[in-house]
Write an enzyme that holds these catalytic residues in place. Structure first.
Site: not given
Lengths: 342, 342, 342, 342
Positions: C148-150
């Site tokens: 995921g991005c985070y």
């Protein structure tokens, strides 16, 4: 105290009406309806109203709107026309912020809005709520059609030229730019942040619903048919409309004086000094329309810059202004807060 | 009527003071000064004030500030300290929106602000103008040091925890995000639109001037030394501060009740329901601070979300609140307008 | 040439994959699927691809994905797990940009994602696609779970500290700010322009789905359980994540050297000079993660600033990086374009 | 390899040139000058270039520009004209991205730019670098005047109509909207974030410097004098120009076919399908100009929508395109990257 109801309070014109009416000294807010959010406190949906509005959204059937003095419709197009007759019969006055009663020619309305009109017989009675054109009629109106946002900015910009009869009415151009809140509070991909931010586009060039409304108003001012090219654009800001208007001058005139005189008694129209470029943020949150008139290189094209806050003078603020007129109040009541800049 | 002067009226805190004071029923605006723009009508620089403020900027020497009851300094740091003595001697009370009198330890002030203090003897008399901490002292103050924007949001967020003594004071973290107007109205490349838009960055991680001010206030509340890591960030919006605060809980407590009780009598602090995420836009243009307190996964870290409008509760609004307190007026006078959303 | 298919091409990770793959010299794009928009030219939905991508969206059943060498799933969570088995059996390798295979503990996954896992037996085989941690395993993977991005920004920022064992693993804090495109391309009110612009808010403070993913990765790096407080925020920009990370130092170390050494051979991680404040715009459109490490006032708190473009290193770019690794290509292929600034 | 120098590399056209040239396979960047920042690594000022550009800014006197094959001037107006003669004499070809050589009538130039021209004798030799008009002349030019951003968008939009002679040349209207980066990278209050965000305004209505440049180009295309009203506006986005053009049709024509044929062989002009509304973000970072042509209500007004990225096709990209033409390279070299959307 005027007993007021609002139908459809979950959109931007609804919350803006609440912002203005909650501090109106002569208004008692009786009900605000929402089918989807009934039972929810208004201030839960709009925390900006915490401490100012204690109402919950109610279902329209339980809102006792017939006991109000005035009902605002902050609904999508095609709703008010189904309820207007019953409310009027109960002695309730109506201001519709949607388009149902803006166009006098019902056939034209039905073509542009793609539905049958539910009460065409009420259309002739409806008063177009642009106070700078229609103040006397608004005073006594039972049913006011509050103008659209683009039509307000464009008409206020063109009126002095058309009333004076000094421009060619067949080649009017209105290049208008709107902030995204003009599209309403609804879940659509095209107005998502990631689509609309850092971007600029025209839309509806082949024909926008506000075109017949604007044309009707301009023709009335010019007292003849007019030809208008109207191109709306979406610009990445929240509030504001900037209309850039072009017309060909046919007879010479002192344009600055013409505008200043036309609006000398209008509190909400500010004709700026010659050479000005009004910025939309200078009316953010206020009911003011600022106008500047230019004649580049002393040629025969006049350029008018007309700006409003689309949610105030272009919607809820003008509606409150109309209410003030209808009920004999000071026209500026609840509309005097200073624009928020920066 | 309170006779009021403003020194330094061309910045954002200046125009915001004007927005609030122009509609204050007990204020008479006597003068607003600017060296660079003297002679220019205020409403030419800020067209949002057209029709509301008729003053022109004047040179400070011709402003007769000594005939005012109160002078606001909306100047850069290091200006008010040169004029405070003379004004106080003339019986004028002062609210300084800059940092000159915020830090009681003059050596600390001189280190962080990089200049000698011009009147260190006045510092002990200065009252730190955070009404939620200091209201009684403010009432009688001659000289009020209006808090910084970050310090307001961070202190209001931490106060209940520190006063209750339930968190580890040595490991406080304040991760704060500010809109760009917090940087003031000045021509610097880093806050140009094309630099700051569609961008996010931290700054001043090694040490920001608001750190000693916050630490001083938190230590006072905790009645002991505190250890704080403060990281400010710039976020692409105009107004607003969002402080996300972290602390380690040492003894159990009902955090929601703690916050609600602490601020039960504070009009301008809104403790939101448990589970809330306050948005900066819900205080846009208002003097409100909204706070939500969380304890993720019931662990031993408390997370406090504290938001303000940096130009209102973080500057001009708090200054007007302080003025109202100093002059025995209703504390909310001229501070009741509803936040502008959207 | 690698024959590539994309399932779910109408979201932001889809269009970003297309942007990168359309200019990848060793990729042949065979199909891109969409149930809703099948038959529509890709370049009609995304005019930025006019002249670069000639494909139309096809229904998944007609996309002949089993004839591809590699299929990317740019779908919502819970889709890839229904198709993975069949494709793997057909010899197709998979990179899932959603969360289906990111969490090794299926019970944890099911709790956070609120659905039953459709093929828990494949989960142990799935390789977590963070090349800076897992490069060797990715080379031979059939099934890659793209982070995921985070989690990408947070893990890259914390890894050196945790691998070196010099911070308290029980009190990690990740205060992360994301641009709005991280929420995907979907019609939701909360991510409309007029809601998200000129605004800042936290969300999911009580628990965000990326928390278990991050914790899993950090625990692996620390080789022990970790305690993490993770607070995501929404900031009004299109692209970018800025993670501000806090940890307590337990043993002294040259932090700058630690980071530089850890990432010395990583093309896509740029450790900036001491004292830097990386801005998200400096990686706009690129696969780069920039990191700066600070130790304010030489105290015992380390502050790490870690930034990525959420759609590139946080999604599509990392997926292409993984593909390059899986197929033995130069890892930077098609990922060398310079960030777009301003 | 073409040896290239850039004079004035610290503005937006400078950094954009660097972005494009750093990945140009036939260019060797020899020097980039800056008086203010000499000695500073380029990648310190623009971290987006870290790893791509290793040069430091040098003083112009030490840049050995006379040993380059080509020098770009990315300077303010009025600089290139002082250096052009010496460089040309040394056999160096020049592309000036400023306005010094754009206007053939020196008196007109001096009036609009408010200074004396330093080398009027070179003006007749200068070739106006709009490849879609002038490609053959550019091939052999020693001195190319790269067009302005507005002039590029407006001319490409009007050319087919004027060349075909089907509109009234005396009443052309160009209503143009620019992102803020068009104002350059300079510290001015009016283009600060807090001034330009969430705001829209016209400027220079009485006369903008790009007016004579556009008029010259349109007159050449029309082979007669033209009358143009040009109104530029500032819109809160970073990159992009949207020109909305209005003309009165005098003879009937298939407008869509006219535009498609005119630009059939132009790689960088994309005539969109009938009914389209091009969005500026669809060319973000690319050298493409997208055009749509409309005839609302089949009236006699034609509306052309023409969009570019002001920093690419409106500045640096067009300059590289001109360089490619001048040196006999493939015209698209280094200009093929896909626009960044969203």
């Amino acid at each position: 105290m005027i007993k007021v109801g609002i139908v459809g309070g979950t959109g931007y014109t609804g919350v803006e009406l609440l912002r203005l009416l909650a501090q109106h000294p002569q208004v008692e807010l009786r009900a605000i309806t929402s089918r989807a959010d009934q039972g929810m406190p208004v201030s839960q949906l709009f925390p900006s109203l915490r401490g100012y509005v204690d109402l919950c959204f109610t279902h329209q059937d339980e809102a006792h709107l017939d006991q109000c003095d005035l009902v605002f419709f902050a609904t999508p197009n095609g709703i008010a026309m189904h309820h207007a007759r019953a409310l009027l019969d109960a002695g309730v006055r109506i201001i519709d912020l949607a388009a149902d009663f803006r166009i006098q020619d019902v056939a034209v309305w039905e073509k542009w809005y793609g539905m049958r009109h539910a009460c065409p017989d009420l259309v002739p009675e409806a008063i177009y709520g642009l106070p700078e054109s229609n103040r006397e009629q608004i005073k006594h109106a039972r049913l006011v059609a509050n103008p659209g946002c683009y039509p307000t900015a464009v008409q206020l910009g063109f009126l002095p030229l058309l009333e004076a009869g000094i421009v060619d009415c067949n080649s009017l151009i209105a290049d208008a730019k709107s902030g995204v809140s003009g599209a309403g509070r609804k879940a659509e991909v095209s107005i998502m942040f990631s689509e609309a931010a850092d971007n600029f586009k025209a839309y509806g060039v082949s024909g926008h619903r506000h075109l017949p409304e604007i044309s009707q108003g301009l023709a009335r001012a010019a007292q003849q048919e007019i030809g208008l090219t109207f191109v709306p654009h979406l610009t990445p800001m929240i509030r504001g409309i900037h209309a850039t208007l072009y017309a060909r001058i046919q007879c010479d005139a002192d344009l600055q004086a013409l505008y200043e005189q036309r609006y000398a008694n209008e509190t909400f129209v500010d004709v700026m000094p010659a050479g000005s470029h009004p910025e939309t943020r200078t009316v953010r949150g206020s009911n003011c329309c600022r106008i500047a008139v230019h004649r580049p290189q002393q040629g025969n094209t006049v350029v008018v810059l007309s700006i409003i806050d689309n949610l105030v003078k272009g919607a809820a603020g003008q509606a409150v202004q109309n209410m003030n007129i209808m009920f004999g109040l000071l026209e500026t009541t609840a509309l005097t807060s200073i624009p928020l800049l920066p």
